[in-house]
Structure formats: C-alpha cells, structure tokens
Design a protein around this motif. Structure first.
Motif, PDB file in Angstrom:
ATOM      1  N   LEU A 229       0.817  -1.210   0.000  1.00  0.00           N
ATOM      2  CA  LEU A 229       0.000   0.000   0.000  1.00  0.00           C
ATOM      3  C   LEU A 229       0.855   1.267   0.000  1.00  0.00           C
ATOM      4  O   LEU A 229       0.491   2.272  -0.624  1.00  0.00           O
ATOM      5  N   GLU A 230       1.982   1.222   0.676  1.00  0.00           N
ATOM      6  CA  GLU A 230       2.865   2.386   0.684  1.00  0.00           C
ATOM      7  C   GLU A 230       3.397   2.684  -0.711  1.00  0.00           C
ATOM      8  O   GLU A 230       3.522   3.844  -1.117  1.00  0.00           O
ATOM      9  N   ASP A 231       3.694   1.631  -1.481  1.00  0.00           N
ATOM     10  CA  ASP A 231       4.144   1.821  -2.860  1.00  0.00           C
ATOM     11  C   ASP A 231       3.035   2.412  -3.727  1.00  0.00           C
ATOM     12  O   ASP A 231       3.292   3.213  -4.621  1.00  0.00           O
ATOM     13  N   ILE A 232       1.791   2.013  -3.463  1.00  0.00           N
ATOM     14  CA  ILE A 232       0.666   2.476  -4.277  1.00  0.00           C
ATOM     15  C   ILE A 232       0.322   3.926  -3.966  1.00  0.00           C
ATOM     16  O   ILE A 232       0.104   4.739  -4.879  1.00  0.00           O
ATOM     17  N   TYR A 233       0.272   4.258  -2.688  1.00  0.00           N
ATOM     18  CA  TYR A 233      -0.237   5.571  -2.272  1.00  0.00           C
ATOM     19  C   TYR A 233       0.850   6.562  -1.856  1.00  0.00           C
ATOM     20  O   TYR A 233       0.535   7.718  -1.556  1.00  0.00           O
ATOM     21  N   ASP A 234       2.092   6.116  -1.795  1.00  0.00           N
ATOM     22  CA  ASP A 234       3.201   6.994  -1.385  1.00  0.00           C
ATOM     23  C   ASP A 234       2.950   7.630  -0.022  1.00  0.00           C
ATOM     24  O   ASP A 234       3.212   8.827   0.194  1.00  0.00           O
ATOM     25  N   THR A 235       2.441   6.825   0.889  1.00  0.00           N
ATOM     26  CA  THR A 235       2.203   7.306   2.249  1.00  0.00           C
ATOM     27  C   THR A 235       2.328   6.119   3.201  1.00  0.00           C
ATOM     28  O   THR A 235       2.085   4.976   2.800  1.00  0.00           O
ATOM     29  N   PRO A 236       2.715   6.343   4.455  1.00  0.00           N
ATOM     30  CA  PRO A 236       2.890   5.215   5.371  1.00  0.00           C
ATOM     31  C   PRO A 236       1.566   4.591   5.807  1.00  0.00           C
ATOM     32  O   PRO A 236       0.540   5.267   5.905  1.00  0.00           O
ATOM     33  N   PHE A 237       1.593   3.306   6.052  1.00  0.00           N
ATOM     34  CA  PHE A 237       0.431   2.558   6.533  1.00  0.00           C
ATOM     35  C   PHE A 237       0.832   1.681   7.707  1.00  0.00           C
ATOM     36  O   PHE A 237       1.979   1.240   7.803  1.00  0.00           O
ATOM     37  N   ASN A 238      -0.154   1.415   8.559  1.00  0.00           N
ATOM     38  CA  ASN A 238       0.017   0.412   9.609  1.00  0.00           C
ATOM     39  C   ASN A 238      -1.142  -0.567   9.478  1.00  0.00           C
ATOM     40  O   ASN A 238      -2.302  -0.152   9.413  1.00  0.00           O
ATOM     41  N   ILE A 239      -0.850  -1.846   9.391  1.00  0.00           N
ATOM     42  CA  ILE A 239      -1.876  -2.865   9.186  1.00  0.00           C
ATOM     43  C   ILE A 239      -2.114  -3.613  10.494  1.00  0.00           C
ATOM     44  O   ILE A 239      -1.171  -4.059  11.150  1.00  0.00           O
ATOM     45  N   VAL A 240      -3.381  -3.728  10.879  1.00  0.00           N
ATOM     46  CA  VAL A 240      -3.747  -4.502  12.065  1.00  0.00           C
ATOM     47  C   VAL A 240      -4.762  -5.550  11.645  1.00  0.00           C
ATOM     48  O   VAL A 240      -5.375  -5.472  10.572  1.00  0.00           O
ATOM     49  N   GLU A 241      -4.945  -6.568  12.488  1.00  0.00           N
ATOM     50  CA  GLU A 241      -5.931  -7.611  12.211  1.00  0.00           C
ATOM     51  C   GLU A 241      -6.983  -7.610  13.300  1.00  0.00           C
ATOM     52  O   GLU A 241      -6.665  -7.510  14.486  1.00  0.00           O
ATOM     53  N   ALA A 242      -8.247  -7.718  12.881  1.00  0.00           N
ATOM     54  CA  ALA A 242      -9.368  -7.772  13.822  1.00  0.00           C
ATOM     55  C   ALA A 242     -10.435  -8.691  13.246  1.00  0.00           C
ATOM     56  O   ALA A 242     -10.848  -8.526  12.102  1.00  0.00           O
ATOM     57  N   ASN A 243     -10.836  -9.684  14.029  1.00  0.00           N
ATOM     58  CA  ASN A 243     -11.856 -10.643  13.597  1.00  0.00           C
ATOM     59  C   ASN A 243     -11.509 -11.294  12.266  1.00  0.00           C
ATOM     60  O   ASN A 243     -12.374 -11.512  11.409  1.00  0.00           O
ATOM     61  N   GLY A 244     -10.228 -11.581  12.096  1.00  0.00           N
ATOM     62  CA  GLY A 244      -9.791 -12.268  10.887  1.00  0.00           C
ATOM     63  C   GLY A 244      -9.658 -11.381   9.667  1.00  0.00           C
ATOM     64  O   GLY A 244      -9.352 -11.868   8.583  1.00  0.00           O
ATOM     65  N   LYS A 245      -9.872 -10.067   9.827  1.00  0.00           N
ATOM     66  CA  LYS A 245      -9.771  -9.132   8.707  1.00  0.00           C
ATOM     67  C   LYS A 245      -8.589  -8.184   8.926  1.00  0.00           C
ATOM     68  O   LYS A 245      -8.321  -7.762  10.040  1.00  0.00           O
ATOM     69  N   ARG A 246      -7.911  -7.848   7.833  1.00  0.00           N
ATOM     70  CA  ARG A 246      -6.839  -6.868   7.913  1.00  0.00           C
ATOM     71  C   ARG A 246      -7.419  -5.477   7.713  1.00  0.00           C
ATOM     72  O   ARG A 246      -8.251  -5.260   6.838  1.00  0.00           O
ATOM     73  N   MET A 247      -6.956  -4.551   8.536  1.00  0.00           N
ATOM     74  CA  MET A 247      -7.435  -3.174   8.479  1.00  0.00           C
ATOM     75  C   MET A 247      -6.241  -2.227   8.416  1.00  0.00           C
ATOM     76  O   MET A 247      -5.164  -2.527   8.919  1.00  0.00           O
ATOM     77  N   CYS A 248      -6.469  -1.070   7.804  1.00  0.00           N
ATOM     78  CA  CYS A 248      -5.410  -0.073   7.664  1.00  0.00           C
ATOM     79  C   CYS A 248      -5.599   1.045   8.677  1.00  0.00           C
ATOM     80  O   CYS A 248      -6.699   1.566   8.836  1.00  0.00           O
ATOM     81  N   LEU A 249      -4.506   1.404   9.327  1.00  0.00           N
ATOM     82  CA  LEU A 249      -4.493   2.582  10.173  1.00  0.00           C
ATOM     83  C   LEU A 249      -3.657   3.634   9.464  1.00  0.00           C
ATOM     84  O   LEU A 249      -2.542   3.361   9.014  1.00  0.00           O
ATOM     85  N   TYR A 250      -4.212   4.836   9.345  1.00  0.00           N
ATOM     86  CA  TYR A 250      -3.502   5.904   8.651  1.00  0.00           C
ATOM     87  C   TYR A 250      -2.870   6.826   9.687  1.00  0.00           C
ATOM     88  O   TYR A 250      -3.458   7.115  10.722  1.00  0.00           O
ATOM     89  N   TYR A 251      -1.691   7.303   9.369  1.00  0.00           N
ATOM     90  CA  TYR A 251      -1.035   8.230  10.297  1.00  0.00           C
ATOM     91  C   TYR A 251      -0.095   9.136   9.520  1.00  0.00           C
ATOM     92  O   TYR A 251       0.135   8.952   8.315  1.00  0.00           O
TER      93      TYR A 251
END
Length: 251
Positions: A229-251
């Motif tokens: 995602l960082e390569d696609i959007y040129d911005t940092p991402f943090n990925i977390v998992e909840a209930n078996g799904k991956r989610m993105c945290l933006y900062y």
C-alpha cells in the motif's frame, strides 16, 4: 468470465491506462483501488464498452465485447456510474423498472414486475418504493440505483465509486449487498472504491492501480500489506488484524 488483455487508453497526449490485464470471475467481489487519477474509472469504462480501448481486447464469456449486440450485452452486464442525476421525477419503483428495459423495452410483463419486486425487497426499499427520488437521502437514492442494477439481472455488475458522499450506515448496507450479490447470487461484482478498509472487509480480490498501470492484482491478504500500500499511495500505513480481517491505520 470477463478478460481484459493489455488494454490501453489515452485522451489526447495523456495516457490514462497502460497495458492493463486482468479478469473478473463470477461469484467474487473485485475491488479496484488506487489514488486519484490512477485510471480506475477508465478501466471500468473500457471493461463495459462505455469507452473503446486504443489497444488490447475485452472478452466476455469467450466473445469480444465489440462483437456483442447492444441489447444482449445489456442482459450480461450492468454498470452504475459515479454521476446518477435524474432531471425527471421518478419514484423508486419507476427507477428500478428501468433495469428491466433490456427485456421488456418498456412494456412490463408479470416476470418484469416480479424482478422489480425482488430487487426492491432485496434492498429493504419496499416501504419507500412509491417515494420520489428527490424526497430521499443520498444513501437511499444510491440504494435505489443499485436496486435498478439488480433488477437488470446480469452476470456482471460494475459499480463506480458507489459509496461517494454516503454515511457509514448506508456504506455498510451497500457493501453487504455487494457481497451478497456475488456470494449468494453468483454474480461478478466489480467495485471502484476509495476506502481501503471497505475493500479489505468485503472484497475477495483487489486490483490496485497507479499512474494508469495495474501494480497489484491479488487476494485481499496479499494486497493489504503495509509495503504494498505504501508503494501504491506513497504514504505510510500500519496494518492490524481484527476478527480475521486486515485493516489499515492511517497516520
């Protein structure tokens, strides 16, 4: 299956999509993500014959899209574009009835009315079906347009940014409906979407575009990775998992 093979499009000197190759399978939700100007909507337009590619081919069920009769194509694929303004005053039911035009040519049969009823009930719009579109909220209107697409009863459904300007409740309702269309009704549903977390939660497959090129084309878990995602959007991402799904945290 719909297959896109090295399709490209330029407007003037601006190349918008370059050598894009992918496919869309029935029974799956495919989301198309990427930054503004990446070519997502143009890719969708070429896949649905709204725009002709400058090069490459689009094939539906083994037949080139350019060889399809328009009336028959409308029974195979439906597309809901970003701008859905109506200058005439229609009720929800009247709008949904337009989805039956490829079959009835305006003369609704009992079978058409059954399909309209099913689409309206599928989106829980029965109590609102005789309300006029200009009396509805933006989310309710968008649900009505999606009901029209469902009434068209095609194997392939293309939705171009259907969540624009919607609140979280209506966005969730639409994405749950999208998933049901694919998983319960066996349709291929292709959604151009900006919200990465909705893509992560409701898609089976993600296509990511950047500067007119497909730069990722894989399962949700393969694409929802910080480095991808960082390569696609040129911005940092943090990925977390909840209930078996991956989610993105933006900062």
């Amino acid at each position: 299956m719909i297959i896109l093979d090295k399709i490209s499009k330029a407007f003037g000197q601006q190349r918008v999509v370059s050598d894009a190759t992918t496919d869309f399978e029935k029974g799956k939700v495919t989301t198309v993500i990427g930054p503004n100007g990446a070519g997502k909507s143009t890719l969708l337009s070429m896949a649905t014959r709204l725009v002709s590619p400058d090069s490459g081919t689009v094939v539906i069920n083994g037949k080139a899209i350019s060889d399809w009769n328009t009336a028959e194509l409308a029974k195979s694929l439906a597309v809901l574009r970003q701008a859905n303004s109506m200058t005439m005053r229609f009720t929800i039911r009247e709008l949904v009835a337009f989805g039956r035009f490829p079959y009835s040519k305006g003369n609704l049969t009992a079978e058409d009315n059954d399909a309209i009823d099913q689409a309206i009930h599928y989106l829980d719009l029965a109590e609102l079906q005789h309300r006029y579109l200009d009396e509805l909220s933006g989310g309710q209107r968008q649900l009505a347009f999606i009901a029209m697409v469902i009434a068209q009863d095609t194997d392939y459904v293309f939705l171009d940014e259907p969540l624009n300007n919607l609140d979280i409740r209506h966005s969730l309702s639409i994405m749950k409906t999208v998933q049901r269309l694919a998983h319960e009704m066996g349709k291929a549903v292709i959604v151009v979407i900006h919200d990465i977390n909705f893509a992560a939660c409701y898609a089976d497959h993600i296509i990511a575009m950047k500067k007119g090129c497909i730069v990722a084309n894989a399962t949700v878990n393969d694409v929802i990775q910080a480095d991808v995602l960082e390569d696609i959007y040129d911005t940092p991402f943090n990925i977390v998992e909840a209930n078996g799904k991956r989610m993105c945290l933006y900062y």
